[in-house]
Design an enzyme around this catalytic site. Sequence first.
Site, PDB file in Angstrom:
ATOM      1  N   SER A 130     -26.183   4.647 -29.666  1.00 53.43           N
ATOM      2  CA  SER A 130     -26.324   4.820 -31.109  1.00 53.43           C
ATOM      3  C   SER A 130     -26.296   3.438 -31.739  1.00 53.43           C
ATOM      4  O   SER A 130     -25.746   2.491 -31.163  1.00 53.43           O
ATOM      5  CB  SER A 130     -25.158   5.657 -31.648  1.00 53.43           C
ATOM      6  OG  SER A 130     -25.099   5.588 -33.061  1.00 53.43           O
ATOM      7  N   TYR A 141     -15.971   7.447 -32.921  1.00 49.73           N
ATOM      8  CA  TYR A 141     -17.319   7.661 -32.382  1.00 49.73           C
ATOM      9  C   TYR A 141     -17.976   6.326 -32.081  1.00 49.73           C
ATOM     10  O   TYR A 141     -18.563   6.131 -31.001  1.00 49.73           O
ATOM     11  CB  TYR A 141     -18.164   8.464 -33.365  1.00 49.73           C
ATOM     12  CG  TYR A 141     -19.577   8.712 -32.894  1.00 49.73           C
ATOM     13  CD1 TYR A 141     -19.854   9.738 -31.995  1.00 49.73           C
ATOM     14  CD2 TYR A 141     -20.636   7.926 -33.344  1.00 49.73           C
ATOM     15  CE1 TYR A 141     -21.153   9.972 -31.552  1.00 49.73           C
ATOM     16  CE2 TYR A 141     -21.932   8.155 -32.912  1.00 49.73           C
ATOM     17  CZ  TYR A 141     -22.189   9.172 -32.018  1.00 49.73           C
ATOM     18  OH  TYR A 141     -23.475   9.397 -31.580  1.00 49.73           O
ATOM     19  N   LYS A 145     -19.140   4.932 -28.345  1.00 46.05           N
ATOM     20  CA  LYS A 145     -20.510   4.533 -28.054  1.00 46.05           C
ATOM     21  C   LYS A 145     -20.596   3.041 -27.695  1.00 46.05           C
ATOM     22  O   LYS A 145     -21.440   2.631 -26.895  1.00 46.05           O
ATOM     23  CB  LYS A 145     -21.414   4.851 -29.251  1.00 46.05           C
ATOM     24  CG  LYS A 145     -21.704   6.334 -29.424  1.00 46.05           C
ATOM     25  CD  LYS A 145     -22.504   6.885 -28.247  1.00 46.05           C
ATOM     26  CE  LYS A 145     -22.984   8.304 -28.491  1.00 46.05           C
ATOM     27  NZ  LYS A 145     -23.846   8.819 -27.404  1.00 46.05           N
TER      28      LYS A 145
END
Length: 233
Positions: A130, A141, A145
């Site tokens: 991402s 998150y 990632k």
Amino acid sequence: MTALKGANVFVTGGSRGIGKALVEELYARGAGKVYATARDPRTVTHPDAVPVALEVTDPASVAAAVAQAGDVTVLINNAGASVGGSFLDTPVDDIRREFETNFYGPLLVARAFVPVIERNGGGHLLNVHSVLSWIALGGSYSASKAALWSQTNSLRLELQPRGIAVTGLHVGYVDTDLTTGVDAPKSDPRDVAALALDGIETGAHEVLADDISRQVKAGLAGDLAGLYPQLAK
């Protein structure tokens, strides 16, 4: 470079979003067989795909999936999860679960499939990252990632002598279930899938699928205030 025509491909999270688009695009490019995973394989709707039940955080589930797919030469780690919370307020167990899915899950699947791909003559691994791998606007998150990005870079070096190339896909908002509540420009998952598979076929180390990913990646070389304007105040 890895030819996808005639290839046998394993796609995690292949029932919706980017994963579903990847399955469709793989068949459009002449893939021989595509294994599409989901926690509930009945949600895999492509008529030619081979549905496989998979929970990426469960070693037993991963082992069972690998036993079904012994002819694979291309692995796409697409499955992921987002808690959407901050480091200070989100329950630590939720953060751990996010890392289990976004970091340890792809690692478990990769470790299980590397001997298969190597035995089948080599091939390719694609990990879906991402833009938030590079900019810490997504709390845990983003951190999960970022860790996956580092894992991908390490695996690229480890797998090169074993005949397995590695590509990392970076993308901003994509028009999927995950971004339903986001009011911002979004990429079409079909366009992202096409770019990702172009990256596999051309042997790209990384695919930056949209303008925001390219802008943020370029900004990593600058001062932190360039990525986080609030720091310049």
